[in-house]
Design an enzyme around this catalytic site. Structure first.
Site, PDB file in Angstrom:
ATOM      1  N   CYS A  43      57.050  10.966  23.232  1.00  0.00           N
ATOM      2  CA  CYS A  43      55.731  11.595  23.130  1.00  0.00           C
ATOM      3  C   CYS A  43      55.801  12.901  22.340  1.00  0.00           C
ATOM      4  CB  CYS A  43      55.125  11.792  24.525  1.00  0.00           C
ATOM      5  SG  CYS A  43      53.340  12.112  24.493  1.00  0.00           S
ATOM      6  N   HIS A  46      55.463   6.177  26.866  1.00  0.00           N
ATOM      7  CA  HIS A  46      56.328   6.726  27.920  1.00  0.00           C
ATOM      8  C   HIS A  46      57.155   5.619  28.585  1.00  0.00           C
ATOM      9  CE1 HIS A  46      54.808  10.918  28.093  1.00  0.00           C
ATOM     10  NE2 HIS A  46      53.737  10.362  27.543  1.00  0.00           N
ATOM     11  N   GLU A  65      59.708   5.998  30.315  1.00  0.00           N
ATOM     12  CA  GLU A  65      60.278   6.468  31.585  1.00  0.00           C
ATOM     13  C   GLU A  65      59.411   6.057  32.778  1.00  0.00           C
ATOM     14  OE1 GLU A  65      57.307   9.665  30.694  1.00  0.00           O
ATOM     15  OE2 GLU A  65      58.634   8.359  29.536  1.00  0.00           O
TER      16      GLU A  65
END
Length: 246
Positions: A115, A223, A225
């Site tokens: 990001c 994202h 994660e």
């Protein structure tokens, strides 16, 4: 690093003012994903008034994670117009990361950029950013809706298509997959040393790597994660990062 030791990944912190105190912080989901998804020891890298020396950082880590953040890169670093909301900037992080990215590439330190990290990479290497992607003709709104539940904000938002011949093309079996989308800024002019790895349906660049790769350098706008263990693409990305660290 001994054969039994975990590799160490440095996570770039944000610097924020909370209760009249400067605080250096990283969201827990980045920390736990580095630990579990990449099998590495997370080490938080603060962003001080005088940035830490890159060589000192490299002496302590095996790789770097340039995390996402609510803050934006200051437009002065890429010749853009003044930001509408300068309070969302983090000049201390910019001072560290833009130089650290260039140093990491030169030193071939494995780096994963997410990001804001993708935007930092593009600016550090000479590219520019859209400050408001949703206002660019032909682009859709890539921001999350803060009124929606967290599950929706971080859930799949749109597809990305992998560019032929890149790192992701060789790494992933699937060439189109859904990603989340929580960004207002995005790549405008791609930095000359970078190549597109994936794009959204509206043409917005969603992932990049070096044209002439040396070690591991991958940047994604989404994202991976977020609930990485439940998503096949995210698992593959973290696994590849882990293999490179070792």
């Amino acid at each position: 690093m001994s054969a039994m030791a975990r590799p160490v990944v440095g996570l770039i912190c944000d610097r924020r003012r909370i209760d009249d105190e400067d605080v250096h912080l990283v969201l827990e989901q980045y920390i736990t994903t580095v630990r579990d998804g990449a099998g590495a020891l997370p080490l938080l890298i603060p962003v001080l008034d005088t940035p830490l020396d890159a060589d000192d950082i490299f002496a302590s880590v095996d790789g770097l994670l340039f995390t996402g953040s609510p803050s934006n890169v200051e437009p002065l670093h890429y010749g853009g117009p003044p930001a509408r909301e300068p309070k969302n900037e983090d000049k201390y992080r910019d001072r560290l990361t833009l130089n650290l990215i260039r140093a990491a590439i030169e030193a071939m330190v494995p780096s994963f950029c997410i990001c804001r990290g993708l935007q930092e990479l593009n600016v550090a290497l000479g590219g520019t950013l859209y400050q408001q992607v949703q206002e660019v003709p032909g682009r859709m709104d890539h921001r999350e809706d803060p009124k929606m539940p967290e599950e929706v904000q971080w859930g799949p938002s749109h597809d990305v298509t992998v560019t032929k011949g890149g790192m992701l093309d060789g790494l992933l079996e699937t060439k189109t997959f859904a990603v989340n989308s929580l960004h207002g800024q995005g790549i405008d002019r791609l930095a000359p040393p970078l190549r597109e790895e994936a794009h959204a349906p509206d043409g917005q660049i969603e992932a990049v790597s070096l044209k002439n790769p040396q070690g591991f350098l991958l940047a994604v706008q989404w994202h991976p994660e977020w609930r990485w263990a439940e998503d096949a693409v995210s698992r593959k990305l973290w696994q590849h990062f882990a293999e490179t660290l070792r």
